[in-house]
Design an enzyme around this catalytic site. Sequence first.
Site, PDB file in Angstrom:
ATOM      1  N   ARG A 178       0.920  -1.325  -0.118  1.00  0.00           N
ATOM      2  CA  ARG A 178      -0.443  -0.009   0.412  1.00  0.00           C
ATOM      3  C   ARG A 178       0.352   1.222   0.009  1.00  0.00           C
ATOM      4  NH1 ARG A 178      -3.718  -1.732  -1.327  1.00  0.00           N
ATOM      5  NH2 ARG A 178      -5.964  -2.489  -0.555  1.00  0.00           N
ATOM      6  N   GLU A 185      -1.348   8.245  -3.642  1.00  0.00           N
ATOM      7  CA  GLU A 185      -2.203   8.016  -5.074  1.00  0.00           C
ATOM      8  C   GLU A 185      -3.691   8.328  -5.411  1.00  0.00           C
ATOM      9  OE1 GLU A 185      -1.252   3.418  -4.391  1.00  0.00           O
ATOM     10  OE2 GLU A 185      -3.094   3.130  -5.185  1.00  0.00           O
ATOM     11  N   HIS A 190      -0.959   1.162  -9.538  1.00  0.00           N
ATOM     12  CA  HIS A 190      -2.041  -0.450  -8.837  1.00  0.00           C
ATOM     13  C   HIS A 190      -3.004  -1.194  -9.370  1.00  0.00           C
ATOM     14  CE1 HIS A 190      -3.816  -0.059  -4.122  1.00  0.00           C
ATOM     15  NE2 HIS A 190      -3.693  -1.326  -5.192  1.00  0.00           N
TER      16      HIS A 190
HETATM   17  C1  GLV Z   1      -5.860  -3.994  -3.889  1.00  0.00           C
HETATM   18  O1  GLV Z   1      -4.579  -3.882  -3.196  1.00  0.00           O
HETATM   19  C2  GLV Z   1      -6.686  -5.173  -2.791  1.00  0.00           C
HETATM   20  O2  GLV Z   1      -6.487  -4.797  -1.636  1.00  0.00           O
HETATM   21  O3  GLV Z   1      -6.977  -5.833  -3.479  1.00  0.00           O
END
Ligand code: GLV
Length: 328
Positions: free
Chosen positions: A240, A269, A287
């Site tokens: 993250r 982000e 991401h």
């Molecule tokens: C993506 O980042 C998720 O947490 O599924």
Amino acid sequence: MSKPKILVARSIFPETIARLEEHFEVESNQGDQSWSKTQLIDKLKGKQGAFTTGSERIDAEVLAACPELKICANMAVGYNNFDVDAMTACGVLATNAPDVLTETTADFGFALLMATARRITESEHFLRAGKWEKWSYDMFAGSDIHGATLGIVGMGRIGQGIARRGALGFGMKVIYHNRSRLDAKLEAECKASYVSKEELLKTADHVVLVVPYTPASHHTIGAAELALMKPTATLVNIARGGIVDDAALAAALRDKRIAAAGLDVFEGEPKVHPELLQVPNVVLTPHIASATVPTRRAMADLAVDNLIGFLVHNTPVTPLNPAVLASK
Ligand code: GLV
């Protein structure tokens, strides 16, 4: 009897909406508009359920304004967009989407590691810019993956998937650090040895971060940790934004204090720290670690299963705060 009302906060597969419509009155954001918090609250008012992604913050303010809300089903394994304590206090069930994305995300972590260590995007930019005029012995020479030491910070399901890929597929020596040590059987399956965070940072050739974001994991990697790493090391963050201090990382990359980084997640982000955009030795992706069509379908299906499971049958599949169920 009227159907429960559901909000789908982001654009999603038409089939997902169709499934929801079998059970619920659905309002959806198929235009994928960016909603302010006030707009989110307005849309959520009067709804019993919400299909959310990691982008919608569900906190005490939202909950206080939406007393009919009973469940928020996140189409993500991470749920730092939820204030789970506040949800529990308000009797709102939180669910996430674990397991269905584990192998896809581990594949991506490994892909990002390989692209980073072998300088794949940097060399592609060079080629596309028409700068490739002749071969040279050190052109985009990177570091090896096979036989190297892989350090994994965060050894949950995805971390274990990356460990297995490294140890079994690439003959890597795998070390890991985690809040709690894995049991001996899992360690043996992953061929991974537990070490302190400091030892991991000092000895790994490649560091991959897969820890969930919590206030305690904020800036797990900052200037002090980067200073412990080998100057030849690579760092990969698929966890993250906020796990890494992006400003400190950009400075370390610029000064070649570590060799390279691969980042799929960023502090704040979709904004990216402007200095990260300036340094060549970083691979940047928006991401997308779980982004394959079958996996995104499975994540959406699991969020729907949770909404139907809870609002129709009172049996959600992957509850994060089951205390809410017990108190019903
Ligand atoms: C993506 O980042 C998720 O947490 O599924």
